[in-house]
Design an enzyme around this catalytic site. Structure first.
Site, PDB file in Angstrom:
ATOM      1  N   ASP A  67      42.130  30.725  35.297  1.00  0.00           N
ATOM      2  CA  ASP A  67      42.692  32.081  35.221  1.00  0.00           C
ATOM      3  C   ASP A  67      43.211  32.352  33.796  1.00  0.00           C
ATOM      4  O   ASP A  67      43.742  31.428  33.146  1.00  0.00           O
ATOM      5  CB  ASP A  67      43.842  32.151  36.249  1.00  0.00           C
ATOM      6  CG  ASP A  67      44.328  33.559  36.531  1.00  0.00           C
ATOM      7  OD1 ASP A  67      43.566  34.501  36.308  1.00  0.00           O
ATOM      8  OD2 ASP A  67      45.478  33.692  36.999  1.00  0.00           O
ATOM      9  N   HIS A  98      51.223  41.744  37.199  1.00  0.00           N
ATOM     10  CA  HIS A  98      51.543  40.396  37.670  1.00  0.00           C
ATOM     11  C   HIS A  98      53.015  40.330  38.056  1.00  0.00           C
ATOM     12  O   HIS A  98      53.852  40.934  37.404  1.00  0.00           O
ATOM     13  CB  HIS A  98      51.267  39.374  36.563  1.00  0.00           C
ATOM     14  CG  HIS A  98      49.824  39.296  36.179  1.00  0.00           C
ATOM     15  ND1 HIS A  98      49.395  39.430  34.881  1.00  0.00           N
ATOM     16  CD2 HIS A  98      48.719  39.109  36.928  1.00  0.00           C
ATOM     17  CE1 HIS A  98      48.073  39.312  34.845  1.00  0.00           C
ATOM     18  NE2 HIS A  98      47.632  39.119  36.075  1.00  0.00           N
ATOM     19  N   GLY A  99      53.338  39.579  39.098  1.00  0.00           N
ATOM     20  CA  GLY A  99      54.729  39.441  39.523  1.00  0.00           C
ATOM     21  C   GLY A  99      55.024  40.359  40.693  1.00  0.00           C
ATOM     22  O   GLY A  99      54.124  40.989  41.245  1.00  0.00           O
ATOM     23  N   GLY A 138      47.162  40.837  40.024  1.00  0.00           N
ATOM     24  CA  GLY A 138      48.473  41.241  40.519  1.00  0.00           C
ATOM     25  C   GLY A 138      48.494  41.475  42.016  1.00  0.00           C
ATOM     26  O   GLY A 138      49.108  42.425  42.501  1.00  0.00           O
ATOM     27  N   SER A 164      50.046  40.107  44.436  1.00  0.00           N
ATOM     28  CA  SER A 164      51.289  39.915  45.201  1.00  0.00           C
ATOM     29  C   SER A 164      51.958  41.254  45.456  1.00  0.00           C
ATOM     30  O   SER A 164      52.210  42.013  44.515  1.00  0.00           O
ATOM     31  CB  SER A 164      52.261  39.016  44.427  1.00  0.00           C
ATOM     32  OG  SER A 164      51.737  37.720  44.337  1.00  0.00           O
ATOM     33  N   ASN A 208      43.364  38.411  43.015  1.00  0.00           N
ATOM     34  CA  ASN A 208      44.161  37.268  42.547  1.00  0.00           C
ATOM     35  C   ASN A 208      45.570  37.319  43.126  1.00  0.00           C
ATOM     36  O   ASN A 208      46.235  38.350  43.045  1.00  0.00           O
ATOM     37  CB  ASN A 208      44.308  37.322  41.020  1.00  0.00           C
ATOM     38  CG  ASN A 208      43.018  37.018  40.295  1.00  0.00           C
ATOM     39  OD1 ASN A 208      41.987  36.814  40.904  1.00  0.00           O
ATOM     40  ND2 ASN A 208      43.092  36.982  38.971  1.00  0.00           N
ATOM     41  N   VAL A 209      46.004  36.196  43.670  1.00  0.00           N
ATOM     42  CA  VAL A 209      47.364  36.127  44.208  1.00  0.00           C
ATOM     43  C   VAL A 209      48.039  34.866  43.676  1.00  0.00           C
ATOM     44  O   VAL A 209      47.512  33.761  43.821  1.00  0.00           O
ATOM     45  CB  VAL A 209      47.370  36.076  45.758  1.00  0.00           C
ATOM     46  CG1 VAL A 209      48.795  36.202  46.281  1.00  0.00           C
ATOM     47  CG2 VAL A 209      46.486  37.159  46.352  1.00  0.00           C
ATOM     48  N   THR A 242      52.154  34.949  42.481  1.00  0.00           N
ATOM     49  CA  THR A 242      53.613  34.966  42.640  1.00  0.00           C
ATOM     50  C   THR A 242      54.061  34.799  44.094  1.00  0.00           C
ATOM     51  O   THR A 242      54.940  33.993  44.395  1.00  0.00           O
ATOM     52  CB  THR A 242      54.185  36.283  42.082  1.00  0.00           C
ATOM     53  OG1 THR A 242      53.675  36.456  40.756  1.00  0.00           O
ATOM     54  CG2 THR A 242      55.701  36.260  42.044  1.00  0.00           C
TER      55      THR A 242
HETATM   56  P1  13P Z   1      50.456  37.994  41.044  1.00  0.00           P
HETATM   57  O1  13P Z   1      51.266  36.880  40.440  1.00  0.00           O
HETATM   58  O2  13P Z   1      51.109  39.305  40.919  1.00  0.00           O
HETATM   59  O3  13P Z   1      50.027  37.675  42.434  1.00  0.00           O
HETATM   60  O4  13P Z   1      49.134  38.126  40.156  1.00  0.00           O
HETATM   61  C1  13P Z   1      48.214  37.075  40.152  1.00  0.00           C
HETATM   62  C2  13P Z   1      47.145  37.280  39.159  1.00  0.00           C
HETATM   63  O5  13P Z   1      46.675  38.376  38.929  1.00  0.00           O
HETATM   64  C3  13P Z   1      46.634  36.086  38.489  1.00  0.00           C
HETATM   65  O6  13P Z   1      45.685  36.383  37.521  1.00  0.00           O
END
Ligand code: 13P
Length: 288
Positions: A82, A180-181, A209, A211, A230-231, A233
């Site tokens: 990633d 992200h976060g 992002g 999450s 993508n997950v 956080t």
């Molecule tokens: P989150 O941490 O918001 O889930 O995002 C993950 C991400 O996009 C990793 O590339």
């Protein structure tokens, strides 16, 4: 089966209107939890590690664990690097056995992003593995990459088309309003932008992002062409909170299995919930 490239997994997902969960893991137990979640629900799986985790665990250890998972389970599993900004780390991970890499040159001007992405695409093509690149800038904190809210930048649909055409990149992560976060309030996803990008670009699109995006928003993004979510956080939080709970009740606990096993179970349940949102449950059958 051995680890597979994520390109055919994601192309199939986009063609059939679903999305594949890509989960960031930091420990062996986290990796095992997402693998168990995938196997139990017959979901294709992308295991991801950030550069920070590559430095923490070692690319060889991560690839070895993911290879065992792929060889001993029935679902197709890809291993993805990633948000990598360093060519050397990309080469190191490919050598270790990763089947997908992200070259994140989104902080550079467009032409430099094209140049760096093209270089990685040429390398990856020769080996038959996937490449992901980013256009625009996804806000928030992802491991060592920090993008302030006022620096986040949406991807331009015409630039996306030109970028894919010139680089030959097989998967694209356009910034469309997620971060992200954990979100303060609801994410402000620009669905019209996703739609415009998807009409100009036929490669699978990646939703960063993942999450905290509400179910209806995930489903709408997927229906427009997002084929990978993508997950990171949320999984870290559920894993860590479960361990904190064990120690709150048993402050003297000193057997790692006593806190790792419940943490693994909680993470597995969270991953299954994300797979449900993605619509990829049962889709491993598409690859038999
Ligand atoms: P989150 O941490 O918001 O889930 O995002 C993950 C991400 O996009 C990793 O590339």
């Amino acid at each position: 089966m051995p680890l597979v490239s994520s390109t055919p997994l994601l192309q199939t997902a986009r063609a059939n209107g679903y999305c594949i969960g890509a989960f960031n893991v930091h420990t062996l137990e986290m990796l095992q939890a997402v693998v168990e979640a995938a196997e139990e629900t017959e979901s294709p799986l992308i295991i991801q590690s950030t550069v920070g985790t590559v430095k923490h665990l070692g690319a060889d250890y991560i690839a070895a664990a993911a290879t065992v998972a792929a060889n001993t389970n029935k679902v197709p599993i890809a291993l993805h690097l990633d948000h990598c900004t360093e060519f050397e780390t990309i080469v190191q991970c490919i050598r270790a056995g990763y089947t997908s890499v992200m070259i994140d040159a989104s902080h550079h001007p467009f032409e430099e992003n094209v140049r760096q992405t093209k270089q990685v695409v040429e390398l990856a093509k020769a080996i038959g593995i996937n490449v992901e690149a980013e256009l625009g800038k996804v806000g928030g904190v992802e491991d060592e990459i920090v993008v302030a809210e006022n620096e986040a930048l949406m991807a331009d649909p015409n630039e996306c088309a030109e970028f894919v055409e010139r680089t030959g990149v097989p998967t694209l992560a356009p910034a469309i309003g997620t971060a992200h976060g954990i979100y303060k309030g609801e994410p402000k996803i620009d669905f019209d932008r996703i739609d415009r990008i998807a009409k100009l670009v036929d490669v699978p699109l990646v939703l960063h992002g993942g999450s905290g995006i509400p179910e209806a928003q995930v489903r709408r993004a997927v229906s427009l062409g997002m084929a990978k979510m993508n997950v990171a956080t949320e999984l870290r939080i559920v894993f860590s909170d479960t361990i904190k709970d064990v120690f709150a009740k048993h402050p003297d606990e000193n057997d790692p299995r006593k806190y790792m096993v419940p943490a693994k179970q909680a993470l597995k349940a969270a991953a299954i919930e994300k797979m449900r949102l993605c619509g990829c449950i049962g889709k491993a059958r598409d690859f038999r």
